[in-house]
Design a protein around this motif. Structure first.
Motif, PDB file in Angstrom:
ATOM      1  N   ARG A 181     -62.850 -10.628 -18.800  1.00  0.00           N
ATOM      2  CA  ARG A 181     -62.410  -9.735 -19.875  1.00  0.00           C
ATOM      3  C   ARG A 181     -60.890  -9.740 -19.984  1.00  0.00           C
ATOM      4  N   PHE A 182     -60.243  -9.775 -18.835  1.00  0.00           N
ATOM      5  CA  PHE A 182     -58.779  -9.794 -18.804  1.00  0.00           C
ATOM      6  C   PHE A 182     -58.242 -11.068 -19.457  1.00  0.00           C
ATOM      7  N   MET A 183     -58.795 -12.210 -19.064  1.00  0.00           N
ATOM      8  CA  MET A 183     -58.286 -13.485 -19.593  1.00  0.00           C
ATOM      9  C   MET A 183     -58.452 -13.555 -21.110  1.00  0.00           C
ATOM     10  N   ALA A 184     -59.481 -12.892 -21.616  1.00  0.00           N
ATOM     11  CA  ALA A 184     -59.694 -12.884 -23.072  1.00  0.00           C
ATOM     12  C   ALA A 184     -58.562 -12.144 -23.792  1.00  0.00           C
ATOM     13  N   GLN A 185     -57.857 -11.275 -23.054  1.00  0.00           N
ATOM     14  CA  GLN A 185     -56.762 -10.489 -23.651  1.00  0.00           C
ATOM     15  C   GLN A 185     -55.390 -11.152 -23.473  1.00  0.00           C
ATOM     16  N   VAL A 186     -55.310 -12.128 -22.585  1.00  0.00           N
ATOM     17  CA  VAL A 186     -53.996 -12.709 -22.255  1.00  0.00           C
ATOM     18  C   VAL A 186     -53.710 -13.873 -23.200  1.00  0.00           C
ATOM     19  N   PRO A 187     -52.554 -13.840 -23.875  1.00  0.00           N
ATOM     20  CA  PRO A 187     -52.215 -14.983 -24.740  1.00  0.00           C
ATOM     21  C   PRO A 187     -52.146 -16.284 -23.932  1.00  0.00           C
ATOM     22  N   GLU A 188     -52.513 -17.393 -24.568  1.00  0.00           N
ATOM     23  CA  GLU A 188     -52.504 -18.671 -23.846  1.00  0.00           C
ATOM     24  C   GLU A 188     -51.085 -19.127 -23.516  1.00  0.00           C
ATOM     25  N   SER A 189     -50.104 -18.460 -24.068  1.00  0.00           N
ATOM     26  CA  SER A 189     -48.712 -18.814 -23.761  1.00  0.00           C
ATOM     27  C   SER A 189     -48.250 -18.209 -22.430  1.00  0.00           C
ATOM     28  N   VAL A 190     -49.064 -17.331 -21.864  1.00  0.00           N
ATOM     29  CA  VAL A 190     -48.681 -16.663 -20.615  1.00  0.00           C
ATOM     30  C   VAL A 190     -49.401 -17.312 -19.440  1.00  0.00           C
ATOM     31  N   LEU A 191     -48.628 -17.715 -18.434  1.00  0.00           N
ATOM     32  CA  LEU A 191     -49.209 -18.336 -17.238  1.00  0.00           C
ATOM     33  C   LEU A 191     -49.847 -17.275 -16.346  1.00  0.00           C
ATOM     34  N   VAL A 192     -51.107 -17.492 -15.974  1.00  0.00           N
ATOM     35  CA  VAL A 192     -51.779 -16.574 -15.046  1.00  0.00           C
ATOM     36  C   VAL A 192     -51.929 -17.282 -13.702  1.00  0.00           C
ATOM     37  N   LEU A 193     -51.370 -16.671 -12.658  1.00  0.00           N
ATOM     38  CA  LEU A 193     -51.499 -17.199 -11.298  1.00  0.00           C
ATOM     39  C   LEU A 193     -52.547 -16.354 -10.578  1.00  0.00           C
ATOM     40  N   LEU A 194     -53.651 -16.974 -10.211  1.00  0.00           N
ATOM     41  CA  LEU A 194     -54.706 -16.262  -9.477  1.00  0.00           C
ATOM     42  C   LEU A 194     -54.497 -16.549  -7.989  1.00  0.00           C
TER      43      LEU A 194
END
Ligand code: PLP
Length: 370
Positions: A181-194
């Protein structure tokens, strides 16, 4: 004392970046007293396996040579296991180094790096070193990430979001559903580090598993390490898996040739000996769950941990209890005013911890501290 002060004043005229000069100096946990237990750094309590020590010894014969810059042999092993290409794997001198590299690659002065707080104590310093700005979103009352609040906190300036599961120091997981659900809200321009430094200790099937999401999101990088479950903390080696373009950028911000052949050889030997190592991880996870049950039975408000530590959210009593544990030979990691993180050590350390806490809990309850 005068001498120490004079020492600290040397170099006072040198112009440093003020935000760097203001960073707190790194203070490692106190060493364990004689016969005590060091439970402050989430280290693996088991001695290295003989096969791993042999691999390190063999590698020592080649230390007059620089290492292979990209640790290809290890990357190929990891690529095979995760079903990706070797180009989609990068290794670094611990996953802390990889975190630094990705933050440097994406966030500059004026940019924001977003993460839950309290979380891994290294995050704030890494963001400051990059010259970027930390945005900390408070954990939920149950000590997990508040991912809704985190996605709401993303702005035009957000470049990186760090998600830590299980979260250090609270041990609470992000679930796969929450993450999706979170990833669906994050713009693809923002890097997510898990950041999954403790992934191998997770036994809750609902937890997010970055390894299952590698082809799902073009802005997601999974970070793991050999320091914790694999017991190689002293050799400094971790890895990241994600889109090649992002890994190339992180390669560019690394100090070259940091990962030694000794570390890479130990990591490969650890993968060879994985079955044996994972039995130890099973033992630690079982010990953790047993400790959690004991502490909950003693009425400590301890969240369920999926990592190799437990979190005692003691608020104002943090330092007092940490001192009492220290006097009994247990070196823990107190965060003043917040809580104590205690690593799962050998069986004796867990028994000792629960025995001491049992003696402390009664007065706390009777004077209504909880
Ligand atoms: C321990 C830890 C790491 C990685 O440590 P390295 O030894 O640098 O690999 C990364 N993230 C978190 C949350 C950790 O606790």
């Amino acid at each position: 004392m005068a001498f120490v002060n004079a020492q600290n004043q040397r170099g006072a005229e040198v112009r440093l970046r003020p935000e760097i000069a203001a960073l707190p100096p790194y203070r490692q946990g106190r060493p364990a007293p004689e016969g005590g237990h060091k439970l402050s750094s989430n280290e693996n309590p088991y001695d290295p396996l003989p096969g791993v020590v042999e691999a390190v010894t063999r590698a020592a014969h080649g230390i007059n040579r620089y290492p292979d810059a990209t640790a290809l042999a290890l990357r190929e092993r990891l690529a095979q296991r995760y079903g990706v290409t070797a180009d989609e794997v990068i290794v670094g001198t611990g996953s802390v180094s990889l975190l630094a590299q990705f933050i440097l690659a994406a966030a500059a002065p004026g940019d924001e790096v977003l993460y839950s707080w309290r979380s891994f104590e290294a995050y704030p310093g890494l963001v400051t070193v990059a010259g970027a700005t930390s945005v900390q979103v408070p954990n939920r009352p149950d000590h997990g990430h508040d991912l809704d609040a985190m996605s709401a906190a993303i702005t035009e300036r957000t470049r990186v979001v760090i998600v830590c599961s299980p979260n250090n120091p609270t041990g609470v997981i992000v679930t796969a559903d929450e993450f999706e659900r979170f990833m669906a809200q994050v713009p693809e321009s923002v890097l997510v580090l898990l950041d999954e430094a403790y992934a191998e200790f997770v036994r809750d099937g609902a937890a997010v598993d970055g390894s299952k999401l590698l082809d799902r999101y073009p802005n997601l990088v999974m970070l793991r390490t050999f320091s914790k479950a694999y017991g190689l903390a002293g050799l400094r080696i971790g890895y990241a898996i994600g889109p090649v373009r992002l890994l190339d950028a992180a390669r560019s911000t690394a100090i070259p040739l940091g990962v030694t052949e000794t570390a890479a050889a130990a990591a490969r030997a650890s993968l060879d000996a994985e079955a044996e190592l994972l039995v130890r991880v099973d033992e630690l996870a079982e010990r953790r769950d047993r400790l959690h049950t004991m502490l909950v039975d003693q009425s400590w408000p301890v969240p369920a941990s999926q990592a190799n530590f437990v979190w005692l959210p003691l608020g104002d009593r943090t330092i007092e209890v940490a001192e009492q544990l220290f006097d009994a030979g247990l070196v823990t990691r107190p965060f003043p005013g917040d809580g104590i993180r205690v690593s799962i050590g050998d069986e004796a350390s867990v028994t000792k911890l629960s025995t001491i806490l049992e003696t402390l809990v009664a007065p706390a309850q009777s004077d209504g501290m909880y």
